[in-house]
Each structure stands twice: as C-alpha cells, then as structure tokens.
Design a protein around this motif. Structure first.
Motif, PDB file in Angstrom:
ATOM      1  N   ILE A   1      -1.984  11.054   2.512  1.00 35.19           N
ATOM      2  CA  ILE A   1      -3.140  10.199   2.245  1.00 35.19           C
ATOM      3  C   ILE A   1      -2.672   8.819   1.768  1.00 35.19           C
ATOM      4  N   ILE A   2      -3.613   7.892   1.667  1.00 33.38           N
ATOM      5  CA  ILE A   2      -3.346   6.643   0.949  1.00 33.38           C
ATOM      6  C   ILE A   2      -3.488   6.971  -0.538  1.00 33.38           C
TER       7      ILE A   2
ATOM      8  N   ALA B   1       9.609   7.299  -5.254  1.00 30.47           N
ATOM      9  CA  ALA B   1       9.063   6.339  -4.302  1.00 30.47           C
ATOM     10  C   ALA B   1      10.154   5.637  -3.505  1.00 30.47           C
ATOM     11  N   LEU B   2       9.832   5.404  -2.233  1.00 33.93           N
ATOM     12  CA  LEU B   2      10.649   4.597  -1.335  1.00 33.93           C
ATOM     13  C   LEU B   2       9.841   3.371  -0.935  1.00 33.93           C
ATOM     14  N   TYR B   3      10.512   2.236  -0.779  1.00 30.44           N
ATOM     15  CA  TYR B   3       9.821   0.984  -0.473  1.00 30.44           C
ATOM     16  C   TYR B   3      10.422   0.333   0.761  1.00 30.44           C
ATOM     17  N   ILE B   4       9.549  -0.026   1.695  1.00 31.77           N
ATOM     18  CA  ILE B   4       9.963  -0.727   2.902  1.00 31.77           C
ATOM     19  C   ILE B   4       8.939  -1.826   3.180  1.00 31.77           C
TER      20      ILE B   4
ATOM     21  N   ILE C   1       6.275   4.715   0.217  1.00 30.92           N
ATOM     22  CA  ILE C   1       6.143   6.104   0.659  1.00 30.92           C
ATOM     23  C   ILE C   1       6.607   6.952  -0.510  1.00 30.92           C
ATOM     24  N   TYR C   2       5.758   7.851  -0.999  1.00 31.86           N
ATOM     25  CA  TYR C   2       6.107   8.530  -2.252  1.00 31.86           C
ATOM     26  C   TYR C   2       5.563   9.944  -2.317  1.00 31.86           C
TER      27      TYR C   2
ATOM     28  N   PHE D   1       0.871  -1.167   0.000  1.00 32.48           N
ATOM     29  CA  PHE D   1       0.000   0.000   0.000  1.00 32.48           C
ATOM     30  C   PHE D   1       0.907   1.214   0.000  1.00 32.48           C
ATOM     31  N   ALA D   2       0.403   2.319  -0.560  1.00 35.05           N
ATOM     32  CA  ALA D   2       1.278   3.446  -0.836  1.00 35.05           C
ATOM     33  C   ALA D   2       0.783   4.707  -0.147  1.00 35.05           C
TER      34      ALA D   2
END
Length: 290
Positions: free
Chosen positions: A171-172, A112-115, A125-126, A78-79
């Motif tokens: 927000i999502i 974008a960052l991805y964890i 997270i973007y 989910f972003a």
C-alpha cells in the motif's frame, strides 16, 4: 476550532505523479520498483500490485522541467509499504541488481530504502516493525532514528526466493512533503483535517510527523527546502495530487465543514473533494469503497 482527531481508519489512496517521459517511467516503475500496469492511455498510466486498484498514477507532461531536489514546496517522497521483511529484502536485491543509487535507514519503527525515479520524484520502500515494539519519549512522541539498516539481514531474508514484483498487500504507507511554513501546515493538517502529531521534531529538525489512529506517520512535513519555499511549478515534475481516504460520510462532512469554515476552497469532481494546503499541495478527499 476544537481539534477532533481524524477517524482512526483514515488511510492514503493513490499518489499521482507528473513525469516527463511516460515510457521511460513505466520501465522504471515496472522493472525497478515492481509495479504492474493496470491501465494506460496516451499520456497517463495507472500502476497496481493487485490488478484491481491503482497505487501510483503517472501523468506525462512532455515539456515538463525536472524540479531540482529541495528547491520548492511539494513532494519529498512517497512511501510504499510492503507487507513483510522478506518482501523488503527481495526489493533490496532487485534494486541492487538494477544499479540504482539506494539510500537506507533503520527508523526503529521501520526499515526503509530510498530511491528516486528518472524525474527526481523521491520514493521510499519500507516495511514496518510490529506496533507493539515501537517506543515513545516522555512527551509521547514515537521514537524514530536514522540508524544504518541491516543490509545483510535483509538480503538473507530474500535468499532462495524469486523477485516477482511488489506483492499483494502493498500500500501507500505515507507521504512526506517540503512545505513553506510548518505552523500553517500544522494548522491545516492537524487543526482542520484532524491528523494527530505523533512526533514533533519542529525545534530540532524542522519536521512534524502526523497520522491517523496512532500510526508512526501518514504524512511528514518539513521545511528542508527553506522556510517560505515557493510552490512547485505547475509544469514541473513532482506531485500532481494525492488522495486521503476517509471511512464514512459523517467524517467526510466534518472535514469539509472545517475546511470551508477555515476559508479553504473545496471543489467536487467525480466523488472526490479537491483542496490545496497552505503550500499549494493538492489533496483529494474520497470515501472508502464498500
């Protein structure tokens, strides 16, 4: 059925996740991600950025099995969409300080960052680039890529500014799923719900990106867990459900009528309408609050 595009003001609501250890997850989502607790009960916690609306809701299943990545249909990530580039730079600096593994990509339309959280729930997270800067190919697909991110430029944006968690306005932005059948998923999300295909990469990478109102995507669909991937186990970690928020009663009734005529079972609970997609991913339709 003649497809009618879903209302352009349709957005995503909160994401509900299944976790195996609520206290551990709360530490992660506060210290690493930057959300704040809105409410907390014995096995459930709502997380927020503004102290008013939940953004992510955690549900503890203490006996849950952690679902391995790319092993089932369900959540890919989910972003969380931040309001500006400085906020992304601040998040990046905090992620580095936390020591967590960070993936990254410049998607042209966004950075974008991805964890992943302690239960393997994927998180992006973007921040978006301005819509007027997005470009399109001859077929009308928005052009996206996975170029290296400007890591140093993001950190430069954050210099001299304290990290105080995710800001108001977060927000999502979208949600991305592993699905078992891309065509059936397209029929559900596009032909029935009315999301528009904004980037069709089914032939090249087994993925579709769909949205309301021309956004680069509110929902991503892929078969990277394998065609025919089984549904995620009920007692496993991952997505419990997510919300799709529509702007009016007329639009809600149109979607519900399409679902019922398509043979999908819809149940109502607390002013939300619950349905499962062809991969058994649960979504809940709800009206925008006035």
């Amino acid at each position: 059925m003649v497809q009618q595009s879903i209302h352009s003001d349709t957005v995503l609501g909160e994401v509900h996740l299944k976790v195996s250890d609520l206290e551990r997850s709360l530490r992660f989502y506060q210290d690493v991600v930057g959300l704040r607790v809105l409410t907390q009960a014995a096995n459930r916690a709502e997380l927020t950025v503004d102290g008013i609306k939940p953004l992510v809701v955690l549900h503890e299943i203490s006996t849950a099995n952690i679902v391995p990545r790319r092993s089932a249909a369900g959540l890919y990530h989910f972003a969380i969409l931040l309001p500006d580039r400085r906020s992304l730079g601040l998040s990046l600096r905090n992620l580095i300080d936390s020591g967590i593994h960070i993936g990254q990509a410049d998607h042209l339309v966004s950075e974008a960052l991805y964890i992943a959280d302690p239960d393997n729930n994927g998180i992006e997270i973007y921040r978006d680039r301005p819509r007027e800067s997005w470009t399109y190919d001859a077929q009308g697909n928005v052009k996206m890529a996975t170029d290296p991110i400007d890591w140093d430029g993001l950190l430069k944006e954050a210099e001299g500014h304290p990290w105080t968690g995710m800001p108001v306005g977060t927000i999502i932005g979208h949600i991305h799923f592993h699905v078992s059948d891309l065509q059936k998923s397209k029929e559900f999300y596009c032909d029935i719900l009315g999301f528009d295909i904004i980037a069709n990469m089914s032939a090249t990478m087994g993925a579709l990106f769909i949205s309301a109102g021309g956004y680069h995507h509110h929902i991503g669909l892929n078969v990277w867990a394998g065609i025919g991937a089984p549904p995620a186990p009920v007692d496993g970690t991952g997505l419990k459900y997510y919300k799709v928020v529509v702007p009016g009663e007329q639009e809600l009734q149109r979607i519900l009528a399409n679902l019922r005529s398509g043979g999908y079972a819809v149940t109502e609970q607390n002013a939300t309408w619950i349905v499962k997609d062809p991969s058994q991913i649960e979504l809940r339709l709800t009206l925008q609050s006035k």
